[in-house]
Design an enzyme around this catalytic site. Structure first.
Site, PDB file in Angstrom:
ATOM      1  N   TRP A 177      51.510  25.285  52.273  1.00 41.85           N
ATOM      2  CA  TRP A 177      52.555  25.822  53.043  1.00 41.85           C
ATOM      3  C   TRP A 177      52.186  26.952  53.665  1.00 41.85           C
ATOM      4  O   TRP A 177      53.228  27.352  54.772  1.00 41.85           O
ATOM      5  CB  TRP A 177      53.671  25.928  52.119  1.00 41.85           C
ATOM      6  CG  TRP A 177      53.774  27.010  51.235  1.00 41.85           C
ATOM      7  CD1 TRP A 177      52.986  27.371  50.125  1.00 41.85           C
ATOM      8  CD2 TRP A 177      54.921  28.117  51.109  1.00 41.85           C
ATOM      9  NE1 TRP A 177      53.534  28.576  49.301  1.00 41.85           N
ATOM     10  CE2 TRP A 177      54.569  28.899  50.280  1.00 41.85           C
ATOM     11  CE3 TRP A 177      55.747  28.708  52.080  1.00 41.85           C
ATOM     12  CZ2 TRP A 177      54.916  30.424  49.930  1.00 41.85           C
ATOM     13  CZ3 TRP A 177      56.507  29.650  51.724  1.00 41.85           C
ATOM     14  CH2 TRP A 177      56.157  30.587  50.629  1.00 41.85           C
ATOM     15  N   ASP A 178      51.203  27.626  53.619  1.00 40.92           N
ATOM     16  CA  ASP A 178      50.947  29.092  54.315  1.00 40.92           C
ATOM     17  C   ASP A 178      50.899  28.540  55.768  1.00 40.92           C
ATOM     18  O   ASP A 178      51.404  29.368  56.748  1.00 40.92           O
ATOM     19  CB  ASP A 178      49.287  29.357  54.027  1.00 40.92           C
ATOM     20  CG  ASP A 178      49.202  29.708  52.637  1.00 40.92           C
ATOM     21  OD1 ASP A 178      50.067  29.136  51.834  1.00 40.92           O
ATOM     22  OD2 ASP A 178      48.290  30.198  52.307  1.00 40.92           O
ATOM     23  N   GLU A 196      54.676  32.625  42.229  1.00 37.73           N
ATOM     24  CA  GLU A 196      54.169  31.681  40.931  1.00 37.73           C
ATOM     25  C   GLU A 196      54.061  32.441  39.827  1.00 37.73           C
ATOM     26  O   GLU A 196      53.462  31.688  38.961  1.00 37.73           O
ATOM     27  CB  GLU A 196      52.714  31.127  41.592  1.00 37.73           C
ATOM     28  CG  GLU A 196      53.145  30.221  42.746  1.00 37.73           C
ATOM     29  CD  GLU A 196      51.584  29.733  43.687  1.00 37.73           C
ATOM     30  OE1 GLU A 196      50.771  30.800  43.710  1.00 37.73           O
ATOM     31  OE2 GLU A 196      51.426  28.683  44.069  1.00 37.73           O
ATOM     32  N   LYS A 211      54.805  37.951  42.065  1.00 38.67           N
ATOM     33  CA  LYS A 211      53.312  37.915  42.739  1.00 38.67           C
ATOM     34  C   LYS A 211      53.619  37.905  44.234  1.00 38.67           C
ATOM     35  O   LYS A 211      52.741  38.735  44.913  1.00 38.67           O
ATOM     36  CB  LYS A 211      52.986  36.541  42.373  1.00 38.67           C
ATOM     37  CG  LYS A 211      51.412  36.297  42.927  1.00 38.67           C
ATOM     38  CD  LYS A 211      51.151  34.883  42.488  1.00 38.67           C
ATOM     39  CE  LYS A 211      49.673  34.230  43.044  1.00 38.67           C
ATOM     40  NZ  LYS A 211      49.381  33.133  43.050  1.00 38.67           N
ATOM     41  N   GLN A 212      54.653  37.376  44.948  1.00 39.61           N
ATOM     42  CA  GLN A 212      54.743  37.653  46.359  1.00 39.61           C
ATOM     43  C   GLN A 212      56.198  37.436  46.671  1.00 39.61           C
ATOM     44  O   GLN A 212      56.983  36.888  45.703  1.00 39.61           O
ATOM     45  CB  GLN A 212      53.848  36.439  47.026  1.00 39.61           C
ATOM     46  CG  GLN A 212      54.396  35.052  46.800  1.00 39.61           C
ATOM     47  CD  GLN A 212      53.447  34.122  47.714  1.00 39.61           C
ATOM     48  OE1 GLN A 212      52.508  33.809  47.288  1.00 39.61           O
ATOM     49  NE2 GLN A 212      53.845  33.908  48.979  1.00 39.61           N
TER      50      GLN A 212
END
Lengths: 769, 769
Positions: free
Chosen positions: B360-361, B491, B603-604
């Site tokens: 999906w990046d 994640e 994580k992000q």
């Protein structure tokens, strides 16, 4: 029910007629074992059809290198596997030059297997016409001796029916075996020696890495018309991994010729590893001294002794009777409680799956059976097994970031090290720790033997309490302690928060440990000092535990009046199992994992497992409410599910439901409910079957050091009976639709409660209620 | 920061001095690519030290058999792997009988690498003293041609410094390469042909299973003092997988001898698979026609064209300047947007990790960069890639139990099939579906090209809307729709309920799809009819979608005034990252998975990712509140994290924080923040770096078909500039501490908004604000 070919019989498992497709199922169902070794019911003679070969030695395992898709920190490097051991049962049978092979015969008639559970002997017979036209009748008897647990006995009879026959018996040992269950197709055994001495042969092999050494032996005798003809092999062929002797015999039409084969293992766990062949020679010599007739007689006597104490009779329902005996028989084949190094693998000696290792099944399901049907040392040995592995449980917890002696017992283990490697189970199915503490409580409750706790159990309890204290975290939001990210007994939920069962048993573990510390301080002060010093436990730390235990959060629904299996359970689409399309079942074979996880479906008792363990903490109304709420979402896709539900249905007087669950648990493998019997039997759930009669229908409980019963009987039964060894008093309970009889062995009376009313049972005098 | 050896320079990546331990890091950092192929900066000459060999061809992959510990229903059978392709760069250099090997030389001086990003050329030079005492100076130039994207060029010069030298150049092609990343150590390539024609050699190999055929070629020319001496090989050795020619040359002390090697691949994706050698011969002929000087000049010109549009300048901060150019350079090396069969692998052509597949990046991070710096067809090609894989996305959803055309795009893919196999990601990280819809919206918002939606996008949107409609379930308890059991962008949480980001984008996808259906019904009625008929969509179904979208549940904390990342987030121990012991970081290397999961650490960007995508749905006060709440728990252990946070910090005027995040994202690989640069570069996050300047500091947004800016500048910078291709108008924005200059190419004015105020920029006239 997935299959229905086992013929109902009170004392035997019987198959009639030869079906290629059922061979692997029957190999599981007709498995034999004697606690020290066991084997699937593979044919002795050659068989080119589908088969799953298996012979297993208790306690011998292999640390197979872990296989994962995506490595996570904390995963164990190794997964202990139960090892397929060298095959000593093999006998190639040549008849007029043709090898007997049931997959290749021109015809097979009157094929019959019988596992006589009363005797502990497995019989097989058939008549076959070979491709060369020779008709033979075959009769085989096989057992693994209970008295001499390194010995197995085979008597293999051949009778030509339509012509004379030249028969060659080629008994062999094959040490070149492999596992079906390997991660990387590695070899597990190295072969050290293969040797022959007349009618005896020996192979010595050693497991790689774990260095268990086993001598596999055989000793052969040829009989004509039942008489030993003192023959020696005409030749013996040695290969790297196999040794085979040949015996040539002429049999007239109608004459019976036979080979008697003794075989088995002597293992370095019980002998000097350099003297295994000598040890095997001694076994052979003793077996020869006793002879087949005496060995057989001793086998029947030894099983009679087991049955004397552990049998459950059911009148008027042969399938139910066969089911419970099959369960009791298999449990005794698997584990006899003589050796605290051993434990009860989920598949016993009937397959490789689950690595043959120890699960929480032992503490949660098996201990009650062994406590009530054996000397109490057997249960104590099972507890000691965990005590001996406490250091490893502490190491295991350290790997996950816990400290200060916190212990997390592994999900799956052979030697105390964790073997499993799915994060949602390995790291999160931590409730197992609770069952290990509960078993200590349960052992004392049943046996009255408190000595185990100050001697050993307290250290285990402290390690477990420390784990729960550290694992719970404080929620500012709730102003209570929570336990986040767990998998409960219902493995169809992963990484949930505040699983009721886990939170409840965590709190209980701490409370119980604190109580034991206080009791031991008063009553066993030197143990108190020794243990607290050893584990460096301070009062301050105990107070921290108490803070957690007394402020534990339990998810509860006011609307439904039930504890919630976990936070958020009510967010699910609450469609009952009965409203699911049948084509969707079993969901673990039909649905992707995410779909299972977001469904409300319960694999096995979870909240209800808590109500089972802590029944007296809740009212019957509460039980009813929770059973009504959760059972309709339960798919019972774990072998451990029906038994607990059978017990609770019986408690609630739902006898039809209790009976259905009983049949499902007792005939799980015979009728192959879970479509996997070919892989082996579900041994640990068999103890649950025993519970469903004794605790479910019999309503047996121990309260305040006294036995209580609330006998009930399914409408399908005329009566049932079981025996309980309660603190060395043997009480027999016989229930019929109208009355319950109690009788007692020994010389001391016992007071028991029946439906809350005290009665006194005098020795050797039946009391009817 | 984990390393600091790259010398700051405006236009180049430079390493000086030879360190064995940095070879693998530099092999990643000095990687070159031209969109069609790419390679790590491996040495041409022999090297016996630690190295990670890698050469890659765009779109050529291998479906490696999945490896898992515990199989779950729904897992894909195969995991597409990026393939290490035959090595054509290799040249063994023998000097006076000794093979040049930097790991074995007596000494190495003046080792220098320079990746000149302006030119797109990689230079390497050093002086070495061999064990035999010969001193040589080596100069190497290497590039992969942008104009001829099947061609690579090496010029390898050797100058003996202290004595005459007999030099043997042995250029080779080695097709016997393997992958470091294989599940089962399988072979991926079969070699079909190895042939030599004078100075040219060819190997033809075919990928197993996928049947991509590639001709790897080389053509060699020997030069003395820069002059082609028209030499032929003295011999050519052919082995099964390797072909090597030898050229012997005598060089006087101080004289430069060189080999020019052309090499590369012709591939069956672009040619008749039986004519690959011919195609390669044509490439060689053309390259020979042009010659090194022209090829080099063309390379510089081609890169100048790319830079002309995509360069970002930063004044007064060389490291920041080097960082952004490195990011822009690598993005262009990886993907040039010419081919809708290709996409942007997370590691581009610099390593094997993540299987080189599409994530999906692309939609969430890469499309804005390509939209603003290239022709809009490039972004359209990226959208078309997903359109072409819609059928596979529908199949993928069906495997998980969805129906009626619901589409779930894979987490990781090469050909549209799912490749990933962790249930918590593969089955649950479903928000990826939202990014694919968002990219369609974003493409139209930026380019104004609506035609994509009726032609292709609508079908994708309908598949995605159907998925969300089916995936959401109704909670009686909440009287709202919920989405259970997901993994969000963070994640470090698995199987959570009601992840705000996922629920929000799910609702948005449905709303947006419904709007497009309505618009297309009115404005593109024949497409409307065609698509609705094709996908069998009814008004009734659309109404069901609306019901879900309009009653979606979003977890919200009244206490904190923030949307919760997921249900139960507040139950966590909310200890901020700054209060964590440094020894515990990065947590993904220090903690077991369960500990990470129950922690609050992010994580992000997760909730904040929603605020990034849907910025205009929320007030700045809301953004501030959410940023303040979540950022302190964010560990930024994903390469995709710092860029979004940099943008939001800039929006909130927290310029120091924005600058820190900018450095982290722009120099992630140069300074190896994540301690893994040796495995390859983080290509997709590099587009995030671009966004952090253009959208973060520049404050660029598109609203109502117009460009908006809110320029800000970090205190460390004197100025910065970037260009935007907005609907074929090229706007240059230059920001300094006191002013912003706008200038425009072309012949039409453009209106833009600066800090909310409209300004008009005339072509070729600078406007200062």
């Amino acid at each position: 029910m997935n299959q229905d070919y086992i013929i109902p019989a009170n004392w035997s498992i019987i198959e009639e007629g030869f079906e290629h497709d059922l061979v692997k199922s029957s190999e599981s169902l007709f498995s034999i074992g004697n606690g020290a070794m066991g084997q699937r019911a593979n044919f002795e003679e050659q068989y080119s059809g589908k088969t799953f070969q298996g012979s297993y030695i208790a306690g011998v395992y292999y640390p197979d290198k872990t296989k994962v898709g995506w490595w996570k920190n904390g995963y164990p490097e190794y997964f202990a596997k139960v090892l397929n051991a060298p095959n000593w049962i093999g006998i190639t049978i040549e008849i007029n030059g043709e090898s007997l092979d049931l997959a290749k015969c021109a015809s097979v008639k009157n094929f019959r297997r019988e596992l006589n559970m009363k005797e502990g002997i497995y019989y097989r017979s058939f008549e076959a016409t070979l491709q060369n036209g020779t008709e033979v009748a075959i009769n085989v008897k096989r057992f693994l001796s209970l008295d001499m647990d390194e010995l197995g006995v085979i008597l293999y009879e051949v009778k030509p029916l339509n012509q004379n026959a030249e028969i060659v018996f080629k008994p062999y040992i094959d040490a070149g075996i492999t596992n079906e269950d390997t991660n990387w197709d590695d070899k597990f055994w190295a072969i050290l020696d293969v040797q022959n001495q007349g009618n005896s042969s020996f192979t010595v092999s050693k497991t790689l890495k774990t260095n268990f050494t086993a001598c596999t032996f055989m000793h052969n005798t040829i009989l004509i018309d039942g008489q030993n003809i003192n023959s020696n092999p005409s030749q013996t062929e040695k290969a790297t991994a196999k040794i085979e002797s040949s015996y040539e015999v002429s049999a007239s039409k109608g004459q019976t010729v036979a080979i008697q084969k003794f075989g088995g293992y002597t293992v370095s766990t019980n002998h000097d590893e350099n003297k295994l062949v000598e040890a095997a020679q001694k076994v052979i010599a003793k077996a020869n001294d006793l002879g087949d007739a005496t060995l057989t007689e001793n086998q029947i006597t030894a099983w009679a002794k087991i049955w004397e104490m552990s049998d459950i009779t059911i009148d008027g329902d042969v399938k139910a009777q066969q089911g419970i005996r099959f369960n009791i028989f298999q449990l005794n084949q698997t584990y006899l409680g003589k050796d605290s190094r051993l434990n009860i693998g989920p598949k016993g000696f009937t397959g490789e799956k689950y690595g043959g290792s120890t699960y929480w099944d032992t503490e949660a399901y098996c201990i009650p059976f062994y406590m009530a049907t054996k000397d109490q040392n057997v249960a104590r040995n099972l507890l000691t097994y965990r005590y001996n592995q406490l250091d490893k449980a502490i190491e295991n917890a350290e790997k996950l970031g816990f400290k200060n002696g916190a212990a997390l017992y592994p999900m799956v283990t052979m030697n105390g090290e964790e073997c499993h490697n799915e994060w949602e189970i390995t790291f999160e199915e931590i409730h197992r720790n609770g069952a290990i503490a509960f078993a200590i409580f349960n052992y004392y409750r049943f046996t009255g033997d408190y000595s185990y706790i100050p001697e050993k159990g307290l250290e285990v309890l402290i390690g477990i309490a420390r784990f729960w204290h550290q694992r719970a975290t404080y929620s500012t939001y709730r102003n209570q302690y929570v336990i986040l990210g767990v998998t409960g007994p219902n493995e169809y939920e992963n990484n949930v928060n505040n699983n009721f069962y886990t939170n409840y048993i965590a709190k209980w573990c701490i409370d119980y440990t604190v109580e034991q510390i206080q009791k031991i301080e008063k009553e066993y002060n030197s143990d108190y000092t020794r243990v607290l010093h050893k584990v460096k436990l301070s009062i301050a730390e105990i107070n921290q535990w108490k803070e957690v235990a007394s402020n534990m959060y339990f998810p509860f629904s006011e609307e439904h009046g039930v504890y919630l299996q976990q936070d958020g359970f009510l967010d699910k689409e609450l469609i009952k199992v009965d409203d699911l399309d049948k084509s969707q079942r079993p969901i673990n074979q039909k649905w992707s994992w995410d779909r299972i996880l977001r469904s409300p479906y319960i694999k096995q008792a979870d909240t209800l497992q808590g109500f089972y363990f802590f029944e007296d903490h809740f009212s019957k109304e509460q039980l009813e409410k929770h059973f009504e709420f959760y059972e309709p979402f339960t798919v019972h896709e774990s072998s451990l599910s029906p038994c607990v539900h059978s017990i609770q249905a019986a408690v609630l007087g739902r006898m039809e439901q209790a009976y259905t669950f009983y049949l499902r648990t007792s005939r799980l493998d015979l009728d192959d409910y879970n479509k996997e019997v070919h892989e082996g039997l579900h041994i640990t759930s068999m103890a649950g079957t025993w519970m469903s009669i004794v605790e479910g229908f019999g309503g047996m409980r121990v309260k305040n050091n006294q036995l209580h019963f609330e006998p009930k009987i399914p409408a399908q039964w005329d009566g049932y009976s079981f025996k309980i060894n309660f603190r060395n008093q043997i009480l027999k309970v016989s229930v019929s639709p109208n009355q319950t009889n109690f009788s007692l062995e020994g010389d001391k009376e016992i007071k028991v409660f029946v439906n809350g009313k005290e009665i006194v049972v005098e020795p050797n005098t039946m009391v009817t209620v």
